[in-house]
Design a protein around this motif. Sequence first.
Motif, PDB file in Angstrom:
ATOM      1  N   GLY B 260      -9.628  -1.251 -12.811  1.00 20.40           N
ATOM      2  CA  GLY B 260      -8.671  -2.335 -13.050  1.00 20.40           C
ATOM      3  C   GLY B 260      -7.214  -1.937 -12.996  1.00 20.40           C
ATOM      4  N   TYR B 261      -6.945  -0.713 -12.590  1.00 17.84           N
ATOM      5  CA  TYR B 261      -5.555  -0.262 -12.524  1.00 17.84           C
ATOM      6  C   TYR B 261      -4.896  -0.713 -11.221  1.00 17.84           C
ATOM      7  CZ  TYR B 261      -5.973   2.909 -16.535  1.00 17.84           C
ATOM      8  OH  TYR B 261      -6.131   3.433 -17.793  1.00 17.84           O
ATOM      9  N   SER B 262      -3.762  -1.373 -11.324  1.00 16.78           N
ATOM     10  CA  SER B 262      -2.914  -1.605 -10.148  1.00 16.78           C
ATOM     11  C   SER B 262      -2.091  -0.340  -9.910  1.00 16.78           C
ATOM     12  CB  SER B 262      -1.978  -2.792 -10.395  1.00 16.78           C
ATOM     13  OG  SER B 262      -1.028  -2.435 -11.396  1.00 16.78           O
ATOM     14  N   ARG B 263      -1.396  -0.293  -8.778  1.00 17.91           N
ATOM     15  CA  ARG B 263      -0.517   0.856  -8.534  1.00 17.91           C
ATOM     16  C   ARG B 263       0.503   1.002  -9.650  1.00 17.91           C
ATOM     17  NH1 ARG B 263       0.953   0.125  -3.309  1.00 17.91           N
ATOM     18  NH2 ARG B 263       0.513   2.065  -2.214  1.00 17.91           N
ATOM     19  N   SER B 264       1.102  -0.109 -10.065  1.00 16.32           N
ATOM     20  CA  SER B 264       2.139   0.014 -11.097  1.00 16.32           C
ATOM     21  C   SER B 264       1.533   0.361 -12.453  1.00 16.32           C
ATOM     22  CB  SER B 264       3.008  -1.247 -11.171  1.00 16.32           C
ATOM     23  OG  SER B 264       2.214  -2.374 -11.417  1.00 16.32           O
ATOM     24  N   ASP B 265       0.288  -0.051 -12.704  1.00 15.05           N
ATOM     25  CA  ASP B 265      -0.379   0.402 -13.937  1.00 15.05           C
ATOM     26  C   ASP B 265      -0.500   1.928 -13.944  1.00 15.05           C
ATOM     27  OD1 ASP B 265      -0.794  -2.221 -14.764  1.00 15.05           O
ATOM     28  OD2 ASP B 265      -2.823  -2.320 -13.925  1.00 15.05           O
ATOM     29  N   VAL B 266      -0.893   2.470 -12.800  1.00 17.04           N
ATOM     30  CA  VAL B 266      -1.033   3.926 -12.693  1.00 17.04           C
ATOM     31  C   VAL B 266       0.319   4.593 -12.922  1.00 17.04           C
ATOM     32  CG1 VAL B 266      -1.572   5.835 -11.122  1.00 17.04           C
ATOM     33  CG2 VAL B 266      -3.034   3.787 -11.159  1.00 17.04           C
ATOM     34  N   GLN B 267       1.356   4.020 -12.306  1.00 16.56           N
ATOM     35  CA  GLN B 267       2.699   4.601 -12.469  1.00 16.56           C
ATOM     36  C   GLN B 267       3.127   4.582 -13.937  1.00 16.56           C
ATOM     37  OE1 GLN B 267       4.448   1.882  -9.576  1.00 16.56           O
ATOM     38  NE2 GLN B 267       5.024   3.621  -8.281  1.00 16.56           N
ATOM     39  N   GLU B 268       2.895   3.451 -14.609  1.00 17.98           N
ATOM     40  CA  GLU B 268       3.262   3.333 -16.031  1.00 17.98           C
ATOM     41  C   GLU B 268       2.540   4.400 -16.863  1.00 17.98           C
ATOM     42  OE1 GLU B 268       5.370   1.565 -17.660  1.00 17.98           O
ATOM     43  OE2 GLU B 268       6.061   0.185 -16.095  1.00 17.98           O
ATOM     44  N   TRP B 269       1.232   4.510 -16.607  1.00 18.14           N
ATOM     45  CA  TRP B 269       0.428   5.468 -17.377  1.00 18.14           C
ATOM     46  C   TRP B 269       0.961   6.884 -17.176  1.00 18.14           C
ATOM     47  CZ3 TRP B 269      -2.455   9.662 -18.198  1.00 18.14           C
ATOM     48  CH2 TRP B 269      -3.425   9.634 -19.206  1.00 18.14           C
ATOM     49  N   PHE B 271       3.915   7.839 -16.140  1.00 18.09           N
ATOM     50  CA  PHE B 271       5.252   8.029 -16.704  1.00 18.09           C
ATOM     51  C   PHE B 271       5.161   8.332 -18.203  1.00 18.09           C
ATOM     52  CE2 PHE B 271       9.006   6.121 -18.842  1.00 18.09           C
ATOM     53  CZ  PHE B 271       9.926   7.064 -18.425  1.00 18.09           C
ATOM     54  N   GLU B 272       4.321   7.580 -18.895  1.00 16.12           N
ATOM     55  CA  GLU B 272       4.207   7.755 -20.348  1.00 16.12           C
ATOM     56  C   GLU B 272       3.577   9.094 -20.734  1.00 16.12           C
ATOM     57  OE1 GLU B 272       2.167   4.422 -22.099  1.00 16.12           O
ATOM     58  OE2 GLU B 272       3.578   3.034 -21.132  1.00 16.12           O
ATOM     59  N   ALA B 306       8.733   4.949 -14.234  1.00 15.22           N
ATOM     60  CA  ALA B 306       7.415   4.612 -13.686  1.00 15.22           C
ATOM     61  C   ALA B 306       7.519   4.267 -12.189  1.00 15.22           C
ATOM     62  CB  ALA B 306       6.807   3.448 -14.450  1.00 15.22           C
ATOM     63  N   ALA B 307       8.477   3.449 -11.837  1.00 11.02           N
ATOM     64  CA  ALA B 307       8.594   3.002 -10.443  1.00 11.02           C
ATOM     65  C   ALA B 307       9.008   4.142  -9.519  1.00 11.02           C
ATOM     66  CB  ALA B 307       9.604   1.866 -10.358  1.00 11.02           C
ATOM     67  N   ASP B 308       9.500   5.236 -10.091  1.00  9.83           N
ATOM     68  CA  ASP B 308       9.939   6.373  -9.277  1.00  9.83           C
ATOM     69  C   ASP B 308       8.859   7.442  -9.158  1.00  9.83           C
ATOM     70  OD1 ASP B 308      12.364   5.209  -8.746  1.00  9.83           O
ATOM     71  OD2 ASP B 308      13.353   6.122 -10.481  1.00  9.83           O
ATOM     72  N   ILE B 309       7.610   7.039  -9.301  1.00  6.03           N
ATOM     73  CA  ILE B 309       6.482   7.933  -9.008  1.00  6.03           C
ATOM     74  C   ILE B 309       5.755   7.334  -7.800  1.00  6.03           C
ATOM     75  CG2 ILE B 309       4.399   9.060  -9.918  1.00  6.03           C
ATOM     76  CD1 ILE B 309       5.404   8.372 -12.760  1.00  6.03           C
ATOM     77  N   PRO B 310       6.164   7.694  -6.581  1.00  7.33           N
ATOM     78  CA  PRO B 310       5.553   7.069  -5.402  1.00  7.33           C
ATOM     79  C   PRO B 310       4.061   7.409  -5.320  1.00  7.33           C
ATOM     80  CG  PRO B 310       7.533   8.324  -4.823  1.00  7.33           C
ATOM     81  CD  PRO B 310       7.186   8.679  -6.232  1.00  7.33           C
ATOM     82  N   ILE B 311       3.260   6.415  -4.966  1.00  3.41           N
ATOM     83  CA  ILE B 311       1.812   6.615  -4.870  1.00  3.41           C
ATOM     84  C   ILE B 311       1.292   6.015  -3.570  1.00  3.41           C
ATOM     85  CG2 ILE B 311      -0.434   6.017  -5.891  1.00  3.41           C
ATOM     86  CD1 ILE B 311       0.880   6.071  -8.625  1.00  3.41           C
ATOM     87  N   LEU B 312       0.554   6.819  -2.824  1.00  4.19           N
ATOM     88  CA  LEU B 312      -0.093   6.329  -1.619  1.00  4.19           C
ATOM     89  C   LEU B 312      -1.488   6.925  -1.542  1.00  4.19           C
ATOM     90  CD1 LEU B 312       0.758   8.385   1.437  1.00  4.19           C
ATOM     91  CD2 LEU B 312       2.334   8.552  -0.491  1.00  4.19           C
ATOM     92  N   SER B 334      14.063   5.980  -2.065  1.00 11.23           N
ATOM     93  CA  SER B 334      14.873   4.762  -1.995  1.00 11.23           C
ATOM     94  C   SER B 334      14.008   3.514  -2.123  1.00 11.23           C
ATOM     95  CB  SER B 334      15.632   4.724  -0.670  1.00 11.23           C
ATOM     96  OG  SER B 334      14.700   4.578   0.401  1.00 11.23           O
ATOM     97  N   GLY B 335      12.719   3.636  -1.838  1.00 11.26           N
ATOM     98  CA  GLY B 335      11.847   2.462  -1.887  1.00 11.26           C
ATOM     99  C   GLY B 335      12.036   1.528  -0.705  1.00 11.26           C
ATOM    100  N   THR B 336      12.589   2.054   0.369  1.00  7.45           N
ATOM    101  CA  THR B 336      12.846   1.249   1.552  1.00  7.45           C
ATOM    102  C   THR B 336      12.104   1.827   2.750  1.00  7.45           C
ATOM    103  OG1 THR B 336      15.046   0.788   0.687  1.00  7.45           O
ATOM    104  CG2 THR B 336      14.672   0.285   3.014  1.00  7.45           C
ATOM    105  N   SER B 337      11.113   1.112   3.252  1.00  4.39           N
ATOM    106  CA  SER B 337      10.389   1.536   4.445  1.00  4.39           C
ATOM    107  C   SER B 337      11.113   1.023   5.695  1.00  4.39           C
ATOM    108  CB  SER B 337       8.955   1.003   4.415  1.00  4.39           C
ATOM    109  OG  SER B 337       8.293   1.488   3.256  1.00  4.39           O
TER     110      SER B 337
END
Lengths: 185, 350
Positions: B260-269, B271-272, B306-312, B334-337
């Motif tokens: 149930g983890y979204s990408r941003s859930d993973v990033q939040e986790w 980061f914490e 959290a948003a600065d942990i790129p995940i692919l 930069s978050g810009t493709s």
Amino acid sequence: MFDSIIDPTVSQANATEYDRLALAARPESLSGLRLGLLANTKRNAEQFLDEVGQLLAGQYGVLVVLAMKKPDITSTAPELTLAELGAECDVVVTGVGDCGSCSASAVADGILLEQAGTPAVALISDAFAVSADAMAELRGAPGYKYVRVQHPVANLTPDGVRSRAAQAVPAIVRLLTEPAMAVSA
Amino acid sequence: MTAPVTDPALQAKAAIEYCYQQGWTDGLPVVPATSADIEACLATTDLDAAVVIGSVAHLGRNVTVAQAAANAIMAGCRPEYFPVVLAAWQAVMQERASRGAWQSTSGPAPLIVVNGPVRARLEINSRGGVFGPGFRANMTIPRAIGLIVRNGFGVRPQQLEQATQGLPGRWSICLGENEEMSPWPPLSVVGGLRAGTDAVSAMLIRTCEYVDNRSTDSAEAVLHDFADSLARIGAYVGGPHSSGGLVLGPEHAQLLGNAGYSRSDVQEWLFEHSVRSRAEMVAAGKGDHAGTADDGERAFALMPAAADIPILVAGAANAAMSMVFRPFGWAAWSGTSVPIKYRAAKQTEH
């Protein structure tokens, strides 16, 4: 035989050819002259220059009139910063070149100040002499002399900075007052 | 005077040797580029040959489209890769971290990520062995970037380039994202583009380090494992924080997605949990930014945000392993493709 192979280093847009540079005229003595300090953002750079300023003031009678810090370690200092240093100061010390890109850019700052008529000395960690020399060559000032400071600088304690600065002072004075010559601190 | 060499194989070898002698290579053989090659590359783009696509002001150097083409051919690219090379170049150069990267003691590598149908068209690998070697497009596109830096900007090792050690594969990291096995939208969607767009995203990285965890089916246990590597003190250079991102293998990605983890859930986790105590930072001589409170009260967060942990997601679904990578400098991605642009009328012009 291989005339048809394209030279990948040549671009018509690479038109920036720097003219051969003449260094600024040197004063005979530093006494009473206005000194400017131009620091980059490397750890200990401002402290190092501050020590140099105090020593030059105490031993050679310069007046430290300007202490500036450039925002970007990689690039040369902003034009306004260099213009202010040129206008307000008789001689400038810049540094500390203590990394790959900042050593080259510190030498470039020195050369830009010289070009505008102000004697300038860059302080470069000796580990980056090759990079500094390459920049001087590229900027039309092959053999441009700078003061080599024993590497590293970033991890020095305040006492370490002080003694390293003291070691560098005689070479700084020579480069600011004598015609260009090889100097090591 | 010896007789002229007529054997094509010997001529080819002599041409390669000639390129070495000129100082144009990265140590591996290059493919000599001719004007016909340059024309073939230019036929893939709407950009004119003389357009400047990169500058280093303090070196007084500009790189043009034609010069990029010459270096792409030398790197071994096929002309049809050239739009990807141009997009990759733009993606790398628009990153703030690229400004000091080429001369840095850190010697960072471009991490080039390709999304969209172009992966299949150009056979850009996104599955097994994605970090290479073995796939022409994956190996030659990043090598083109390296040769442009060397030959276009004139930044060469032990001269203007001052990498202390560099890193393995500095000019060979180009990944197709394994969109087909990812539970989440493509990285290029995070980068602001529509799904299905041919796109390149790029960062400068200092290394990759694996996390092998085939021992658990717990999402949180795997996340703990990632956080431990992300919080490695050795990767922290000083300053307010370290940096880190993840190339998840499909198995780890699906474990997290199924839990149930979204990408941003993973990033939040991450980061914490990517934290160290002040005592640990001090013990390693890196306590300057780790606060002054007692151990445990103010744990030091190694990740910037959290948003600065790129995940692919990339690789094969044959073992549960992933790769942590380390963005260079303190500027996060930069978050810009960058969308890959093709020549509109390219088919009709030939």
